[in-house]
Design an enzyme around this catalytic site. Structure first.
Site, mmCIF file in Angstrom:
data_model
loop_
_atom_site.group_PDB
_atom_site.id
_atom_site.type_symbol
_atom_site.label_atom_id
_atom_site.label_comp_id
_atom_site.label_asym_id
_atom_site.label_seq_id
_atom_site.Cartn_x
_atom_site.Cartn_y
_atom_site.Cartn_z
ATOM 1 N N HIS A 186 0.619 -1.041 -0.885
ATOM 2 C CA HIS A 186 0.210 0.073 -0.267
ATOM 3 C C HIS A 186 0.700 1.484 -0.272
ATOM 4 C CE1 HIS A 186 -3.962 -2.192 0.954
ATOM 5 N NE2 HIS A 186 -3.537 -2.230 0.357
ATOM 6 N N ARG A 293 -8.590 -7.091 -15.607
ATOM 7 C CA ARG A 293 -8.604 -8.298 -14.719
ATOM 8 C C ARG A 293 -9.857 -8.850 -14.251
ATOM 9 N NH1 ARG A 293 -2.723 -6.336 -15.343
ATOM 10 N NH2 ARG A 293 -1.605 -7.669 -15.552
ATOM 11 N N GLU A 428 -0.836 -16.167 -24.365
ATOM 12 C CA GLU A 428 -0.127 -16.263 -23.722
ATOM 13 C C GLU A 428 0.550 -17.786 -22.964
ATOM 14 O OE1 GLU A 428 -2.281 -14.749 -19.920
ATOM 15 O OE2 GLU A 428 -3.580 -15.723 -20.860
ATOM 16 N N ASP A 452 3.033 -14.234 -19.137
ATOM 17 C CA ASP A 452 2.378 -15.589 -19.097
ATOM 18 C C ASP A 452 3.644 -15.612 -19.784
ATOM 19 O OD1 ASP A 452 1.319 -16.471 -16.681
ATOM 20 O OD2 ASP A 452 -0.081 -15.458 -17.052
ATOM 21 N N ARG A 462 6.709 -17.405 -12.741
ATOM 22 C CA ARG A 462 7.175 -15.889 -12.459
ATOM 23 C C ARG A 462 7.569 -14.860 -11.959
ATOM 24 N NH1 ARG A 462 1.341 -13.712 -15.039
ATOM 25 N NH2 ARG A 462 1.405 -11.791 -13.791
ATOM 26 N N CYS A 499 -1.675 -6.390 -23.757
ATOM 27 C CA CYS A 499 -1.549 -6.062 -22.738
ATOM 28 C C CYS A 499 -0.696 -6.385 -21.316
ATOM 29 C CB CYS A 499 -2.859 -6.648 -22.006
ATOM 30 S SG CYS A 499 -3.203 -8.250 -22.426
HETATM 31 C C1 PEP Z 1 -0.092 -11.708 -18.773
HETATM 32 O O1 PEP Z 1 0.066 -12.568 -18.376
HETATM 33 O O2 PEP Z 1 0.711 -10.831 -19.326
HETATM 34 C C2 PEP Z 1 -1.659 -11.062 -18.441
HETATM 35 C C3 PEP Z 1 -1.633 -9.499 -19.079
HETATM 36 O O3 PEP Z 1 -2.534 -11.397 -17.769
HETATM 37 P P1 PEP Z 1 -1.525 -11.517 -16.350
HETATM 38 O O4 PEP Z 1 -0.362 -10.973 -15.909
HETATM 39 O O5 PEP Z 1 -3.118 -11.087 -15.763
HETATM 40 O O6 PEP Z 1 -1.855 -13.055 -15.462
HETATM 41 MG MG MG Z 2 -1.584 -14.025 -18.152
#
Ligand code: PEP
Ligand code: MG
Length: 568
Positions: A186, A293, A428, A452, A462, A499
């Site tokens: 936060h 999301r 992804e 991803d 990740r 994205c």
């Molecule tokens: C991604 O995997 O790039 C993505 C945008 O989704 P998230 O980060 O929510 O897995």
């Molecule tokens: Mg993703």
């Protein structure tokens, strides 16, 4: 020089004020007059509520509604009959108010901090904040008034709680350094919203510094200098001027279209987590929402949101965006995103398991609820459906069939919706990338999820720091994958967006221009930075650079070249 987490960009140079933590000492005595003790406790709760809601109001006005939500969350938690009720019961049983507060809060902190989910862990730190505030009220401890620190102050604290951060006057505080906290804590969120440079998680910093020491806070690189040498100071004064100049240059991109140097129009969308974030997207001049999301809606609840609850959220985002695209990603749970009330099975390999579209297609009744809510919301704007973690054609076909069924039902009962609502596919996974040509025949659009895609292409978790050195979207394998996806989309005549975080990376942008990406979806605060970088590259220049990059064999060589050729 000390290293920490770069939590809020920019350079702050100033004089340190250390926020000392008071020892919250008390004697856990048994009380005889439980009525009087309860009264003392309830007075402390009332004062806490009054002070917190005043702070929330102030923060809403000065910073924004999203940031005020953190303190409003504290109010909801303390007003929840469970927490205050448990404390009351312990006092009735003869405990003093301080130990009742401590015991109940510690119980909840223990419970939340054991959860894997980042949002749930954050609850633990919220409750810890509530505990400290209540104990201070009960013990009559007054903290230093952060709102009155001298201009040019760098705040140093073990942790900066939301209640402390809410007192910060942006005109006086030029930097923040803490011992704990990460990028998503936060204090990091609030520091970014206030645009104050911040470096978090600098070990033992509160004991390494004293009041009036000079500090340099490099919130872009995550570096702190205490009482720096003259040459370091002069270098950073120039860096600070440079940063300020660039930020004000960015303002000139407000309200402008997103175009390359040679006039190619591109779309610059935003990633959001809640319908309220759509307001931020509008304020930051986002041209649409490229990723909503939707799982946050599920994670912030203690039950599966109903069709009407979901519809209200999606409609709010659609209406706020006023006809601009709103791409709603259907529930993407599993992996690092847990929803406790779904009681999903613990898996050996959660990132490779029963998650996202796999889970949704296995639980069609609840997936139907979400899809119906999205299709209904399409009557109020340009809403699109996006399917996460697709690995084969069957999945996108199955979702399209469900949407067709909903449309039939709505046609029969007269429910309004957009007859042309699009169903797109997140790309992804390596599987989706390899069959992008086949998926392009089924999907109305693609959006590349590089977060991803990098994880799965490189086979690196990740979130695992030990293999983070391999987690790079600039790995030749990931770049080839991205290039292939965009080419397949272009050949099939469908739009391809991105994205994942890479869409806002200044080093990645020229490559994406060259590959032919048409929609960039980024964190709202990065819209102007991305627009500025895009404006500096012509397609020919980007092609030239991409040709060289795609001929290189290692990530290090690629990043080195991209840095050398980067346009400031
Ligand atoms: C991604 O995997 O790039 C993505 C945008 O989704 P998230 O980060 O929510 O897995
Ligand atoms: Mg993703």
């Amino acid at each position: 020089m000390y290293k920490g987490i770069a939590a809020s960009r920019g350079i702050g140079i100033g004089s340190i004020c250390v926020i000392v933590e008071h020892e919250l000492k008390y004697e856990a005595v048994k009380v005889a007059d439980t009525e009087a003790e309860k009264k003392r406790f309830l007075e402390a709760v009332d004062t806490f509520k009054a002070e917190t809601s005043a702070m929330a109001e102030d923060i809403r006005k000065r910073i924004g509604p999203k940031e005020a939500e953190i303190l409003e969350g504290h109010l909801v938690m303390i007003s929840d009959p469970t927490m205050a009720g448990e404390m009351g019961k312990m006092i009735d049983a003869g405990q003093c108010a301080e130990s009742a507060v401590e015991a109940v809060c510690d119980m909840f902190i223990g419970m939340f901090s054991k959860m894997d989910d980042e949002m749930m862990k954050q609850r633990a730190s919220d409750i810890s904040d509530i505990k400290v505030s209540l104990l201070k009220l009960l013990l009559g401890i007054k903290d230093i008034d952060i709102s009155k620190v001298e201009p040019g102050t760098v705040l140093v604290a073990k942790d900066l709680t939301p209640s402390m951060t809410s007192q910060i006057n942006k005109d006086n505080v030029v930097g923040i350094i803490t011992e704990v906290g990460g990028k998503t804590s936060h204090s990091a969120i609030l520091a970014r919203a206030l645009e104050i440079p911040a470096v978090l998680s600098v070990p033992d910093v509160t004991t390494l510094v004293k009041d009036k020491d000079t500090a340099i806070v490099d919130g872009t690189e995550g570096i702190v200098y205490i009482n720096p040498e003259g040459d370091v100071l002069s270098k950073y004064i120039i860096k600070r001027e440079d940063f300020i100049r660039k930020q004000s240059e960015l303002k000139s991109f407000l309200g402008k279209p997103t175009v390359t140097a040679d006039g190619i129009n591109l779309e610059l969308f935003c990633n959001i987590g809640t319908p309220k974030d759509a307001k931020k997207a509008v304020e930051c001049d986002g041209e649409g929402v490229g990723l909503f999301r939707s799982e946050f809606l599920f994670m912030d609840n203690n039950h599966l949101p109903t069709e009407d609850e979901q519809f209200a959220a999606y409609k709010e985002a659609a209406v706020t965006m006023g006809g601009k695209a709103v791409i709603i990603r259907t529930l993407d749970i599993g992996g690092d995103k847990d929803i406790p009330y779904l009681n999903m099975k613990k898996e050996e390999n959660p990132f490779l398991g029963y998650r996202a579209v796999r889970y949704c297609l296995g639980n069609r009744d609840s997936y139907m609820v979400q899809l119906r809510a999205i299709v209904r919301a399409s009557a109020f704007g340009k809403v699109k459906i996006m399917v996460p973690l697709v690995t084969c054609v069957d999945e996108i076909r199955a979702v399209k069939e469900m949407v067709a069924e909903i449309k039939k039902d709505f046609d029969a009962n007269g429910t309004q919706y957009d007859k042309d609502i699009e169903v797109g596919c997140m790309i992804e996974t390596p599987a989706a990338s390899l069959i992008a040509d086949l998926l392009a025949k089924e999907a109305d659009f693609f959006s590349i999820g590089t977060n991803d895609l990098t994880q799965y292409t490189m086979s690196v978790d990740r979130g695992n720091a030990d293999v983070a050195y391999l987690y790079s979207t600039f790995q030749p394998s990931v770049l080839r994958s991205i290039k292939n996806i965009i080419e397949c989309g272009r050949k099939a005549g469908i739009p391809v967006g991105m994205c994942g975080e890479a869409a806002a990376d200044p080093l990645m942008i020229p490559l994406l221009i060259s590959f032919g990406l048409t929609e960039f979806s980024v964190n709202p605060v990065l819209v102007l930075t991305a627009r500025c970088i895009i404006s500096k590259w012509s397609k020919a220049e980007a092609d030239d650079l991409a040709d060289k990059v795609m001929g290189l064999a290692t990530e290090a060589e690629i990043v080195e070249l991209l840095k050398k050729e980067a346009k400031e």
